[in-house]
Scaffold this active site. Structure first.
Site, PDB file in Angstrom:
ATOM      1  CG  ASP A  78      -6.235  -0.550  11.423  1.00  0.00           C
ATOM      2  OD1 ASP A  78      -6.009  -0.486  10.179  1.00  0.00           O
ATOM      3  OD2 ASP A  78      -7.010  -1.409  11.960  1.00  0.00           O
ATOM      4  CD  GLU A  79      -0.323  -1.740  14.709  1.00  0.00           C
ATOM      5  OE1 GLU A  79      -0.421  -1.538  13.345  1.00  0.00           O
ATOM      6  OE2 GLU A  79      -0.597  -2.720  15.135  1.00  0.00           O
ATOM      7  CE  LYS A  81       1.087  -1.625   9.037  1.00  0.00           C
ATOM      8  NZ  LYS A  81      -0.147  -1.836  10.219  1.00  0.00           N
ATOM      9  N   GLY A 112      -4.748  -1.201   4.698  1.00  0.00           N
ATOM     10  CA  GLY A 112      -5.287   0.010   4.023  1.00  0.00           C
ATOM     11  C   GLY A 112      -4.646   1.178   4.763  1.00  0.00           C
ATOM     12  CG  HIS A 113      -0.964   2.718   4.812  1.00  0.00           C
ATOM     13  ND1 HIS A 113      -0.514   1.616   4.579  1.00  0.00           N
ATOM     14  CD2 HIS A 113      -0.170   3.601   3.713  1.00  0.00           C
ATOM     15  CE1 HIS A 113       0.818   1.621   3.997  1.00  0.00           C
ATOM     16  NE2 HIS A 113       0.795   2.748   3.225  1.00  0.00           N
ATOM     17  CD  GLN A 121      -2.723  -7.173   6.703  1.00  0.00           C
ATOM     18  OE1 GLN A 121      -1.804  -8.038   6.109  1.00  0.00           O
ATOM     19  NE2 GLN A 121      -3.491  -6.772   6.057  1.00  0.00           N
ATOM     20  CB  THR A 131     -14.032  -2.777   6.520  1.00  0.00           C
ATOM     21  OG1 THR A 131     -13.179  -2.747   7.792  1.00  0.00           O
ATOM     22  CG2 THR A 131     -13.305  -3.936   5.838  1.00  0.00           C
ATOM     23  NE  ARG A 146     -14.531  -4.491   9.739  1.00  0.00           N
ATOM     24  CZ  ARG A 146     -13.825  -5.945   9.647  1.00  0.00           C
ATOM     25  NH1 ARG A 146     -14.694  -6.883  10.321  1.00  0.00           N
ATOM     26  NH2 ARG A 146     -12.831  -5.929   9.287  1.00  0.00           N
ATOM     27  N   PRO A 147     -16.172   0.800  12.742  1.00  0.00           N
ATOM     28  CG  PRO A 147     -18.031   0.709  14.236  1.00  0.00           C
ATOM     29  CD  PRO A 147     -17.398   0.519  12.780  1.00  0.00           C
ATOM     30  CG  HIS A 159      -3.207   8.273  17.715  1.00  0.00           C
ATOM     31  ND1 HIS A 159      -4.300   9.401  17.292  1.00  0.00           N
ATOM     32  CD2 HIS A 159      -3.289   7.556  16.649  1.00  0.00           C
ATOM     33  CE1 HIS A 159      -4.940   8.841  16.395  1.00  0.00           C
ATOM     34  NE2 HIS A 159      -4.156   7.755  15.695  1.00  0.00           N
ATOM     35  N   GLY A 197       4.433  10.364  17.582  1.00  0.00           N
ATOM     36  CA  GLY A 197       3.262  11.208  16.846  1.00  0.00           C
ATOM     37  C   GLY A 197       2.442  12.139  17.688  1.00  0.00           C
ATOM     38  N   GLY A 255       0.338  14.755  16.534  1.00  0.00           N
ATOM     39  CA  GLY A 255      -1.056  15.236  15.478  1.00  0.00           C
ATOM     40  C   GLY A 255      -1.023  14.463  14.743  1.00  0.00           C
TER      41      GLY A 255
END
Ligand code: IMP
Length: 429
Positions: free
Chosen positions: A14-15, A17, A41-42, A222, A299, A301-302, A329, A411, A413
């Site tokens: 979740d970086e 990609k 998932g992206h 991943q 998922t 999920r937080p 970010h 990044g 924004g």
């Protein structure tokens, strides 16, 4: 571009990609996935339309780009067909999709087994995505797996029957419902018909394409610290999302690989269980989660959130041979008043910059931080690094100095264009 460039995650996934793949993918003839499955998932936004990819390489959105799902991927054909249909509904051409004959197939018993094993792990839950990924790779290595090409073989029914009968014995031990061979057989024959036009020997295809001077971008899934060998075992996924997985999951040789882009965030996050040295399980973590919209794409999920860990980043660079970093970010971390950066761990009373994947050592590692000023202001319109406020420059230059790898993409924004692209040459070891 080199013959083959690779985009990999440096932390726990979740970086972001997808954003960098989207940027680089426009220059490539081929987009390739080599590991994992629909646990990934992206999401990408193109022309105001949002696309979420779990299996198909997102490069398929670029007209003319061939999208290859390599032999190292585990494929749930139901999910694959849903993704194909979703793309078609949005008017996208999917005729450029190719799926390896050697990719292993996820069946309902893998998904049930994933849930059952997780339920029975007690306090040691991994927090899997419950997509059947681990059990499918288990079968691959146990050598009872069913590959895409087997779906078209006269042996398919026998292979499936043997596997389901074996799994049913295990399910009955756990009082889990039994699965029906014929029902699954009929269902998968249908899937096989639908995906047949995309199936081929992708390794042979890749080498033909390379001979024709085509450029390939490998879309990592991943990330390094979720690697089955190099991650925080057992809180990892069941494949090698590091550089070796790209090679074994596609048949590309090491010689053809040029740039290895390591994607990271200006902070860190993790979904699922496992040690996480710089986690902020407090109001700072909550603030980062809200500012960075840190909720799982697969998922929902937080995500657990924390500061950037340079000890772990250095390790990811070493394991993968990362040549360039892509840091997302910067704007998000710049909204905090004070930013902390982990530059070492204290372990057994000693300061160290060596990462470890040993669970007990990780749990007893305390982060040593340097503090930086935040409040960068609105940096989303900035496209040249030198125009960034000094406070932001101090933060990114410290990161580069520590790891000795340039941050080529920054990044600023969420939007596709909100990125600074500049390769600042710093001396490499
Ligand atoms: P599995 O891959 O579903 O077996 O899950 C194993 C671990 O990897 C869990 O902690 C998951 O949350 C994590 N994981 C798997 N895929 C991803 C991903 O794409 N992003 C972030 N975490 C992931």
């Amino acid at each position: 571009m080199s013959k083959v460039d690779v985009v990999l995650g440096t932390f726990y996934g979740d970086e972001g990609k997808g954003k960098i793949i989207d940027y680089l993918g426009g220059k490539a003839d081929v987009a390739l996935r080599a590991t994992g499955g629909n646990n990934a998932g992206h999401s990408i936004e193109v022309d105001g339309e949002k696309y979420v990819f779990h299996l198909i390489p997102s490069g398929i959105l670029n007209k003319g780009t061939l999208a290859i799902i390599g032999n190292g991927v585990v494929v749930d054909p139901k999910v694959l067909i849903e993704e194909i249909n979703a793309l078609k509904e949005k008017g996208k051409d999917v005729s450029n999709l190719r799926v390896s004959t050697k990719a292993h197939v996820i069946f309902p018993y893998h998904i049930e087994m994933d849930k059952m094993l997780e339920e029975n792990r007690g306090n040691g839950k991994i927090g899997t995505t419950a997509r059947g990924i681990g059990p499918c790779y288990c079968d691959k290595y146990e050598r009872c797996g069913i590959r895409i090409e087997d779906l078209y073989s006269s042996r398919f029914h026998d292979l499936l029957e043997r596997n389901i009968n074996n799994k049913n014995k295990i399910f009955s031990l756990y009082n889990y419902p039994q699965l029906d061979v014929e029902k699954i057989y009929e269902e998968y024959l249908e899937y096989a018909k639908i995906i047949k036009e995309y199936v081929c020997d992708t390794t042979t295809l890749i080498h033909k394409l390379l001979k024709d001077d085509k450029k390939i971008i490998c879309e990592g899934a991943q990330a390094t610290l979720l690697d089955i060998d190099f991650g925080s075992y057992p809180y990892v996924t069941s494949s090698n999302p590091t550089i070796g997985g790209i090679i074994s999951g596609s048949g590309i040789n090491a010689h053809d690989i040029g740039e290895v882009y390591g994607v990271m965030k200006a902070y860190s996050s993790r979904v699922g269980a496992g040690p996480y040295v710089t986690e902020q399980d407090n109001s700072i973590g909550d603030t980062i989660r809200e500012l960075g919209h840190e909720y799982g794409a697969t998922t929902k999920r937080p995500r657990r959130c924390g500061y950037l860990d340079l000890v772990a980043l250095k390790y990811a660079i070493e394991v993968n041979g990362i040549t360039s970093l892509c840091m997302n970010h910067l704007d998000t971390i710049g909204k905090l008043d004070k930013i902390k950066l982990c530059v070492a761990y204290e372990r057994n009373g000693e300061r160290t910059t060596e990462f470890t994947t040993n669970e007990e050592e990780l749990l007893s590692s305390t982060p040593i931080y340097e503090e930086f000023e935040g409040n960068f202001g609105d940096i989303s319109k900035i496209r040249n690094r030198e125009d960034l406020p000094d406070k932001a420059l101090r933060y990114i230059e410290r990161i580069e100095e520590f790891v000795n790898v340039p941050i080529e993409f920054l990044g600023v924004g969420a939007g596709r264009e909100e990125m600074i692209h500049e390769k600042k040459l710093i001396k490499r070891r």
